[in-house]
Scaffold this active site. Structure first.
Site, PDB file in Angstrom:
ATOM      1  N   GLY A  12      -0.014   6.353   1.607  1.00  0.00           N
ATOM      2  CA  GLY A  12       0.631   5.929   0.369  1.00  0.00           C
ATOM      3  C   GLY A  12       1.522   4.709   0.474  1.00  0.00           C
ATOM      4  O   GLY A  12       2.426   4.525  -0.346  1.00  0.00           O
ATOM      5  N   ASN A  14       0.636   1.665  -0.126  1.00  0.00           N
ATOM      6  CA  ASN A  14       0.382   0.847  -1.318  1.00  0.00           C
ATOM      7  C   ASN A  14       1.059   1.457  -2.549  1.00  0.00           C
ATOM      8  O   ASN A  14       1.609   0.734  -3.382  1.00  0.00           O
ATOM      9  CB  ASN A  14      -1.123   0.711  -1.550  1.00  0.00           C
ATOM     10  CG  ASN A  14      -1.738  -0.371  -0.680  1.00  0.00           C
ATOM     11  OD1 ASN A  14      -1.586  -1.552  -0.958  1.00  0.00           O
ATOM     12  ND2 ASN A  14      -2.388   0.028   0.392  1.00  0.00           N
ATOM     13  N   ARG A  66     -19.987  18.992  -6.300  1.00  0.00           N
ATOM     14  CA  ARG A  66     -19.401  17.662  -6.506  1.00  0.00           C
ATOM     15  C   ARG A  66     -19.230  17.384  -8.007  1.00  0.00           C
ATOM     16  O   ARG A  66     -18.232  16.819  -8.430  1.00  0.00           O
ATOM     17  CB  ARG A  66     -20.307  16.588  -5.865  1.00  0.00           C
ATOM     18  CG  ARG A  66     -19.926  15.162  -6.079  1.00  0.00           C
ATOM     19  CD  ARG A  66     -18.523  14.780  -5.642  1.00  0.00           C
ATOM     20  NE  ARG A  66     -18.265  14.969  -4.233  1.00  0.00           N
ATOM     21  CZ  ARG A  66     -17.188  14.445  -3.612  1.00  0.00           C
ATOM     22  NH1 ARG A  66     -16.295  13.764  -4.312  1.00  0.00           N
ATOM     23  NH2 ARG A  66     -16.980  14.642  -2.337  1.00  0.00           N
ATOM     24  N   ASN A 108      -8.922  -1.516  -7.730  1.00  0.00           N
ATOM     25  CA  ASN A 108      -8.928  -1.017  -6.353  1.00  0.00           C
ATOM     26  C   ASN A 108      -8.411  -2.104  -5.419  1.00  0.00           C
ATOM     27  O   ASN A 108      -8.639  -3.290  -5.654  1.00  0.00           O
ATOM     28  CB  ASN A 108     -10.370  -0.641  -5.954  1.00  0.00           C
ATOM     29  CG  ASN A 108     -10.467  -0.121  -4.527  1.00  0.00           C
ATOM     30  OD1 ASN A 108      -9.743   0.780  -4.137  1.00  0.00           O
ATOM     31  ND2 ASN A 108     -11.354  -0.727  -3.746  1.00  0.00           N
ATOM     32  N   HIS A 110      -8.829  -3.483  -1.661  1.00  0.00           N
ATOM     33  CA  HIS A 110      -9.700  -3.362  -0.487  1.00  0.00           C
ATOM     34  C   HIS A 110      -9.143  -4.264   0.612  1.00  0.00           C
ATOM     35  O   HIS A 110      -8.831  -5.439   0.335  1.00  0.00           O
ATOM     36  CB  HIS A 110     -11.143  -3.746  -0.825  1.00  0.00           C
ATOM     37  CG  HIS A 110     -12.068  -3.595   0.345  1.00  0.00           C
ATOM     38  ND1 HIS A 110     -12.510  -2.368   0.788  1.00  0.00           N
ATOM     39  CD2 HIS A 110     -12.580  -4.523   1.183  1.00  0.00           C
ATOM     40  CE1 HIS A 110     -13.275  -2.561   1.858  1.00  0.00           C
ATOM     41  NE2 HIS A 110     -13.317  -3.854   2.125  1.00  0.00           N
ATOM     42  N   ASP A 151     -16.946  -1.634  -4.134  1.00  0.00           N
ATOM     43  CA  ASP A 151     -16.249  -2.924  -3.899  1.00  0.00           C
ATOM     44  C   ASP A 151     -16.996  -4.092  -4.537  1.00  0.00           C
ATOM     45  O   ASP A 151     -16.985  -5.215  -4.024  1.00  0.00           O
ATOM     46  CB  ASP A 151     -16.096  -3.172  -2.383  1.00  0.00           C
ATOM     47  CG  ASP A 151     -15.380  -2.033  -1.679  1.00  0.00           C
ATOM     48  OD1 ASP A 151     -15.740  -1.743  -0.523  1.00  0.00           O
ATOM     49  OD2 ASP A 151     -14.491  -1.420  -2.301  1.00  0.00           O
ATOM     50  N   GLU A 181      -1.856  -6.654   1.050  1.00  0.00           N
ATOM     51  CA  GLU A 181      -2.027  -5.540   0.110  1.00  0.00           C
ATOM     52  C   GLU A 181      -0.777  -5.246  -0.709  1.00  0.00           C
ATOM     53  O   GLU A 181      -0.849  -5.095  -1.943  1.00  0.00           O
ATOM     54  CB  GLU A 181      -2.433  -4.278   0.866  1.00  0.00           C
ATOM     55  CG  GLU A 181      -3.799  -4.396   1.528  1.00  0.00           C
ATOM     56  CD  GLU A 181      -4.177  -3.143   2.261  1.00  0.00           C
ATOM     57  OE1 GLU A 181      -3.982  -2.043   1.724  1.00  0.00           O
ATOM     58  OE2 GLU A 181      -4.696  -3.263   3.374  1.00  0.00           O
TER      59      GLU A 181
HETATM   60  C1  GRF Z   1      -5.293   1.500   4.388  1.00  0.00           C
HETATM   61  O1  GRF Z   1      -6.375   1.361   5.290  1.00  0.00           O
HETATM   62  C2  GRF Z   1      -5.274   0.335   3.466  1.00  0.00           C
HETATM   63  O2  GRF Z   1      -5.683  -0.845   4.151  1.00  0.00           O
HETATM   64  C3  GRF Z   1      -6.287   0.708   2.425  1.00  0.00           C
HETATM   65  O3  GRF Z   1      -6.217   2.135   2.316  1.00  0.00           O
HETATM   66  C4  GRF Z   1      -5.632   2.670   3.498  1.00  0.00           C
HETATM   67  C5  GRF Z   1      -4.460   3.549   3.220  1.00  0.00           C
HETATM   68  O4  GRF Z   1      -3.479   2.838   2.562  1.00  0.00           O
HETATM   69  N1  GRF Z   1      -5.987   0.090   1.158  1.00  0.00           N
HETATM   70  P1  GRF Z   1      -2.138   3.577   2.044  1.00  0.00           P
HETATM   71  O5  GRF Z   1      -1.111   3.435   3.130  1.00  0.00           O
HETATM   72  O6  GRF Z   1      -2.494   5.046   1.792  1.00  0.00           O
HETATM   73  O7  GRF Z   1      -1.762   2.845   0.801  1.00  0.00           O
END
Ligand code: GRF
Length: 207
Positions: A12, A14, A66, A108, A110, A151, A181
């Site tokens: 988490g 991000n 699913r 998203n 990436h 993506d 990011e």
């Molecule tokens: C990391 O590999 C980041 O590069 C990608 O998702 C993974 C987890 O990110 N976006 P986070 O720390 O859970 O945000």
């Protein structure tokens, strides 16, 4: 006010960058309505709870099929009435019905410069392992809209990051998160919250 739902699977960082940016005013006109994870052990859920943001786990393990999980995920998202869904390290294939229901409203992050090192099998550390194996000198991160592919949606913003000769995948992942990011995702959300993002013929223009 942009109502945002953030979907997470892991640490988490991000999500934390988004929460901090809303708090500091770097992201304006935005409210984080909730956080959804497919992983009960995701530390991202703790980060949301620390900010008193509704945080739930909707795990595929709880559902027979699913299809049943996909329905539960869509229902969990719908209940939060998002204007924007942010996939922040969310390791779940977004169901087609969710892409259709929220077309142009799912983004998203990436951890590479799309179209390099992306698509099926490229997630988390695997992205950076691919970068180092190929020997590229520059990598980075991309925020893009989500469509039916992996993506493949219109690119909103990107930021380049230098690859260093002694990088390991972990060290490179950390630099890409810190230098790209955690800057790009809040930036993209703020642009969307202030009506600055337009998609024309599959390309994104920032007003
Ligand atoms: C990391 O590999 C980041 O590069 C990608 O998702 C993974 C987890 O990110 N976006 P986070 O720390 O859970 O945000």
């Amino acid at each position: 006010m942009l109502n945002v739902v953030v979907c997470v699977s892991g640490g988490g960082t991000n999500l934390q960058a988004i929460l901090d940016a809303v708090e500091s005013g770097k992201i304006t006109n935005t409210r984080i309505a909730g956080v959804i994870s497919n992983n009960a052990g995701a530390y991202a859920l703790e980060r949301a709870k620390a900010k008193k943001i509704p945080a739930v786990c909707i795990s595929p393990k709880e559902y027979e099929t699913r299809e049943a999980f996909n329905q539960a995920l869509l229902q969990g998202v719908d209940e939060l009435k998002p204007d924007l869904i942010v996939l922040a390290g969310f390791l779940v294939n977004i169901p087609a019905e969710m892409v259709q229901a929220y077309r142009g409203r799912i983004i998203n992050i990436h951890p590479s410069l799309i179209p390099s090192f992306c698509g099926k099998g490229y997630y988390g550390l695997k992205v950076h392992e691919g970068v180092l194996a190929r020997g590229v000198k520059v990598t980075g991160a991309t925020v893009h809209f989500v469509d039916e592919g992996t993506d493949t949606g219109p690119i909103i913003c990107q930021k380049a990051v230098c690859v260093k000769q002694d990088d390991t995948p972990k060290v490179l992942q950390q630099r890409v998160m810190e230098e790209a990011e955690w800057q790009l995702l809040p930036q993209a959300i703020d642009w969307i919250a202030n009506g600055r993002v337009q998609i024309q013929d599959g390309k994104v223009f920032i007003k």
